[in-house]
Each structure stands twice: as C-alpha cells, then as structure tokens.
Design an enzyme around this catalytic site. Structure first.
Site, PDB file in Angstrom:
ATOM      1  N   TYR A  75       4.002  -6.490 -41.213  1.00 43.29           N
ATOM      2  CA  TYR A  75       4.820  -7.019 -42.393  1.00 43.29           C
ATOM      3  C   TYR A  75       5.909  -5.955 -42.853  1.00 43.29           C
ATOM      4  O   TYR A  75       6.523  -6.268 -43.810  1.00 43.29           O
ATOM      5  CB  TYR A  75       3.820  -7.460 -43.429  1.00 43.29           C
ATOM      6  CG  TYR A  75       3.456  -8.730 -43.116  1.00 43.29           C
ATOM      7  CD1 TYR A  75       2.262  -8.841 -42.135  1.00 43.29           C
ATOM      8  CD2 TYR A  75       3.630  -9.624 -43.920  1.00 43.29           C
ATOM      9  CE1 TYR A  75       1.799 -10.046 -41.800  1.00 43.29           C
ATOM     10  CE2 TYR A  75       2.880 -11.263 -43.811  1.00 43.29           C
ATOM     11  CZ  TYR A  75       2.034 -11.165 -42.611  1.00 43.29           C
ATOM     12  OH  TYR A  75       1.231 -12.367 -42.404  1.00 43.29           O
ATOM     13  N   LYS A 114      -9.046  -5.464 -35.913  1.00 40.07           N
ATOM     14  CA  LYS A 114      -8.943  -5.711 -34.389  1.00 40.07           C
ATOM     15  C   LYS A 114      -9.109  -4.434 -33.800  1.00 40.07           C
ATOM     16  O   LYS A 114      -8.022  -4.271 -32.999  1.00 40.07           O
ATOM     17  CB  LYS A 114      -7.780  -6.693 -34.498  1.00 40.07           C
ATOM     18  CG  LYS A 114      -7.537  -7.277 -33.119  1.00 40.07           C
ATOM     19  CD  LYS A 114      -8.527  -8.407 -32.809  1.00 40.07           C
ATOM     20  CE  LYS A 114      -8.576  -8.898 -31.393  1.00 40.07           C
ATOM     21  NZ  LYS A 114      -9.807  -9.402 -30.739  1.00 40.07           N
ATOM     22  N   ASP A 164     -11.339 -11.677 -35.047  1.00 43.11           N
ATOM     23  CA  ASP A 164     -11.576 -12.914 -34.355  1.00 43.11           C
ATOM     24  C   ASP A 164     -13.060 -13.489 -34.640  1.00 43.11           C
ATOM     25  O   ASP A 164     -13.209 -14.658 -35.058  1.00 43.11           O
ATOM     26  CB  ASP A 164     -11.392 -12.832 -32.818  1.00 43.11           C
ATOM     27  CG  ASP A 164     -11.837 -11.800 -32.180  1.00 43.11           C
ATOM     28  OD1 ASP A 164     -12.102 -10.926 -32.847  1.00 43.11           O
ATOM     29  OD2 ASP A 164     -11.975 -11.828 -30.879  1.00 43.11           O
ATOM     30  N   ASP A 212      -3.546 -12.134 -44.337  1.00 41.34           N
ATOM     31  CA  ASP A 212      -2.836 -13.438 -44.672  1.00 41.34           C
ATOM     32  C   ASP A 212      -3.553 -14.596 -43.963  1.00 41.34           C
ATOM     33  O   ASP A 212      -3.659 -15.460 -44.439  1.00 41.34           O
ATOM     34  CB  ASP A 212      -1.593 -13.182 -43.940  1.00 41.34           C
ATOM     35  CG  ASP A 212      -0.319 -14.221 -44.178  1.00 41.34           C
ATOM     36  OD1 ASP A 212      -0.783 -15.122 -45.177  1.00 41.34           O
ATOM     37  OD2 ASP A 212       0.597 -14.060 -43.640  1.00 41.34           O
TER      38      ASP A 212
END
Ligand code: NAP
Length: 411
Positions: free
Chosen positions: A156, A223, A277, A301
């Site tokens: 971002y 992640k 995930d 987000d």
C-alpha cells in the site's frame, strides 16, 4: 472552521505521549460526503446522551466542525485544507464520516492522505456480534476480536510502476543488471516495504491494548513462509518487540506449551502467530481462540472486512486510524451516495466508532452504555433497512430514528 464556538479545553499529550483528557474536551468532527451528514446527525446525539447519562454533566464533549471533502471544496476551494489537518493535530482526537474518492481523477483518496500526513499508522477495527443481526455463520457470537492493521507500509506504500512505463523498464533493467533477476516482459511492478520501526510501533500498540483491557492474546498474522524478508520479518520483529518491551507481561504460545504445561500464566498476554491463509480458516472455525490481531497492511485489509461479514457486515463495523499524535475515528463504509439526504442508512458504524472514541478517551462507562443500548435496540427488532431486509419481524427505522431508539434504550 467554526472555531468561534469553541468553549472546551484541548486534549494534550504528556512527555511520554500519554493523553491528558479534560472533562470538557474540544473534539473535531468531519461530517463527510454523501450520507455522511445523515449518519453524523444520528450519531452526535447518541454520543452526547451517553456522556450525559454516564457522568451526569461532569463531562461534556465540545464539538467543532472540521472541513473536508465536498463541503470543503465549496467553502474553502480545497478538499483537505491545511487548517483541517492542523486542527486534527491540535485536538488529538477527531471523528469523521466517509469521504468521496473520485474514481480515475488522479486525486489521491482523502482518507489515505489523512493517514499519511498525520502518520496514523494503526488501523484498528474491533469486531463483535450484536445478537439478532443476520449472519452467514452459525456462531457469530464467538467472534470478539480487534484487528490492528499496519497502515503505512506494505504494497500500500504506493511504490509502483505501470507496465511498459519508462520507470518499470528501468527498474526491470536494474534488477537484471544488479541482481540477475529476470522479470516477465512488460511486468507492472510494485514494491513491498516492511520495516522494523513500522512493525514494532504497531505491535507495541496492539500488546498495550491487550494489556490495558485484560485481553488474553495477540496473534501476529503474516505470510512469512513465502515472503520471508517482509512478512517473515514482521513476525520476527513482533516477537522481538514483545521480548524487549513486554517480557514481564507476555508469554509466547510455544512457552505456554513447553514451559507452562499448556496453561498460560495468570495475567499474561499470549503472543501467537498464524500464517495468513490459515488464519482465514481459523476465524471461521475457532474464532473464540483469537482476541487481538496484529498484521501487515494487506492481510489486515482483507481480514477486517471478512471478519465484519462474519458478524453481519460493514454497516455495523467501527474503525479508527491511530498514530502517536492523533487518532481519527471513522465509519468504515463509504458515502453510499444514492441514499444521501434520505435519512435512511445505518448509522451503526459511526455510532460504534464514536463509542470506540469514548473508550480511547478513557470514558469507558459512556462507551459501555452505547454498546448495551445498541444490543437492546436490535434485540427489540429495531434496525435500519439494510438489516431489516434480512430479519424476520424487524421494525424498520430510519437513520435518525434508529439513533433516537438507541438513546431511548439507554434508560
Ligand atoms: P459504499 O458507499 O460503502 O456503498 C456501497 C453499498 O454499501 C451501499 O449502496 C449500501 O448497500 C451499503 N452501505 C454503505 N453504507 C451503508 C450504511 N451506512 N448503511 C447501510 N448500507 C450501507 O461504497 P461505494 O459505493 O463503493 O463508495 C462510494 C464512495 O465512498 C466512493 O467515493 C468511495 O471512494 C468512498 N469510500 C469512502 C470511504 C471512507 O471515507 N472511509 C470508504 C469506502 C468508500 P445497498 O445498496 O445494498 O443498500
């Protein structure tokens, strides 16, 4: 800016950055565009009524308007006047309705601009369930989490180049010449920066929040198995921060198992970690095991919207963007322009953001009154159109009458 009307005192920050809140603070509000004025008109009386009921007139918010968005363009010729930014810094705490971002105009979102210029690095989204609200899952009441999403870094950060642009070609050549990395032809390129400073200030805030409220855990969601030096480093720096600054008051999940026989020591916040995930499965299957979540920008987000859906959607999801110098509480949905001026939409998100703001001021009794009153109002089947269309036997209320019903249910 209606400064003439100011009759309260300013909130100040002490040398350690702690807020000193007077009993009559000046607090700025941005009405917002589209349905912003509708939801603000319903929200303000609820906040005032809760403060009055909780403190019998000993505390009172002195509201003043800050110009932003379409109203600011009309009155000051600028969607975000510098004076608004300066006044948010001055009042330390502000609340805002949604602002329009013109698509394809090249204009940066005002929300993003505010976050950047005020360095509001933590996007905080509490997610809880109000009984009676329609939900797509069987046990929405098991969800009670607060997402701390890093707000300034990650993909971002806005460092990106279009496919075929001279910049993208130059960057691709730099990778090839210096790092022997070949990108597919005509790649668009984005850069994902994640820093120790950016990570640690977010995790610090998340752990402090859990400690202040006696919450059981902070989970680092990343992640890092794939993106080792960004997301993996977020995990590493998060653990480091917990050890460096909160050694006495935190314990890792591994130590709970290996040292404490599977039971966390009384009063300690457990630091956990989950791969992003897997976390999306966990919040559906075992939401009761998670409390505070700290995560980089993109994961945060996705996760905060997914969690909001689990408890009935964005219409009732509050949020805040918080930095060391200022905090801006806001409705998490957009301006819903087709409903502007119809006194129809759900003001729940802004009202709950206002309750979050009261909690941030330390006015927890007033915040609690709002939560309890919303629970009772929805329990009586009084809801706005968005929820009424999904609830059997609901009594549909307009935006302002939903606000009035909440005030009535405070008694
Ligand atoms: P939106 O304004 O959130 O509206 C999309 C739909 O969500 C609405 O049509 C409505 O659904 C529902 N909705 C939104 N707010 C609601 C409320 N308070 N009560 C009940 N239902 C509500 O999203 P958008 O149409 O994509 O965006 C419009 C503008 O808002 C854009 O300029 C965008 O940039 C801006 N925006 C601002 C913010 C912000 O300021 N933080 C955030 C997001 C978007 P139904 O039609 O099904 O009734």
């Amino acid at each position: 800016m209606k400064e003439r009307a100011l009759s309260g005192e300013w909130i100040t920050l002490d040398a350690r950055g702690e807020m000193r809140v007077p009993s009559n603070p000046n607090i700025g509000f941005i009405e917002g565009d589209g349905t912003g004025p509708d939801i603000w008109a319903a929200t303000r009386p609820v906040l005032d009524a809760a403060v009055l009921k909780a403190y019998g007139g000993e505390k009172k918010i002195h509201w003043f308007e800050l110009l932003a968005g379409e109203k600011a363009v009309k009155e000051a010729g600028d969607p975000l006047p510098q004076k608004t930014v300066d006044l948010i810094r001055k009042c330390v705490v502000a609340i805002k309705g949604p602002l329009t971002t013109p698509v394809g105009s090249g204009m940066r979102s005002l929300n993003v601009t505010l976050r950047i210029v005020l360095d509001l690095y933590a996007c905080i989204r509490p997610v809880r369930y109000f009984p009676g609200i329609p939900s797509p899952v069987r046990h929405p009441e098991r969800v009670n989490m607060v997402v701390f999403r890093e707000n300034t870094e990650d993909v971002y950060a806005g460092i990106e180049w279009e496919s075929g642009s001279a910049e993208a070609d130059r960057f691709a050549r730099l990778l090839l010449d210096n790092f022997n990395v070949t990108l597919p032809a005509k790649s668009g390129i984005g850069v994902k920066p994640i820093s120790p400073g950016g990570t640690k200030r977010l995790v610090r805030r998340a752990i402090a929040y859990a400690l202040q409220r006696g919450l059981p855990s902070v989970t680092l969601v990343h992640k890092g198995n794939i993106m080792k030096y960004t997301e993996g480093a977020f995990r590493k720096w998060g653990y480091e921060l917990a050890k460096e600054e909160f050694a006495e008051s935190t314990v890792t999940e591994d130590d709970v198992q290996e040292v404490h026989g599977g039971k966390a020591p009384e009063g300690k916040v457990v630091i956990k970690e989950r791969i992003a995930d897997s976390m999306f499965q966990q919040v559906l299957l075992r939401p009761e095991e998670y409390s505070v979540i700290a995560t980089p920008n993109l994961n945060g987000d996705y996760l905060s919207d997914a969690l909001a859906a689990q408890v009935g959607g964005l219409g009732m999801a509050p949020g805040a963007n918080v930095g060391d110098e200022a905090a801006v509480f806001e409705a998490t949905h957009g301006t819903a322009p087709k409903y502007a001026g119809l006194d129809k939409v759900n003001p729940g998100s802004l009202i709950l953001s206002g309750a979050m703001m009261l909690d941030h001021l330390g006015w927890v009794e007033a915040a609690k009154l709002i939560h309890e009153a919303i629970e009772r109002t929805i329990g009586d089947g009084i809801v706005t159109y968005d929820l009424a269309r999904q609830m059997k036997g609901a009594k549909e209320a307009g935006c302002s009458s939903f606000g009035r019903a909440i005030i009535e249910h405070m008694n």
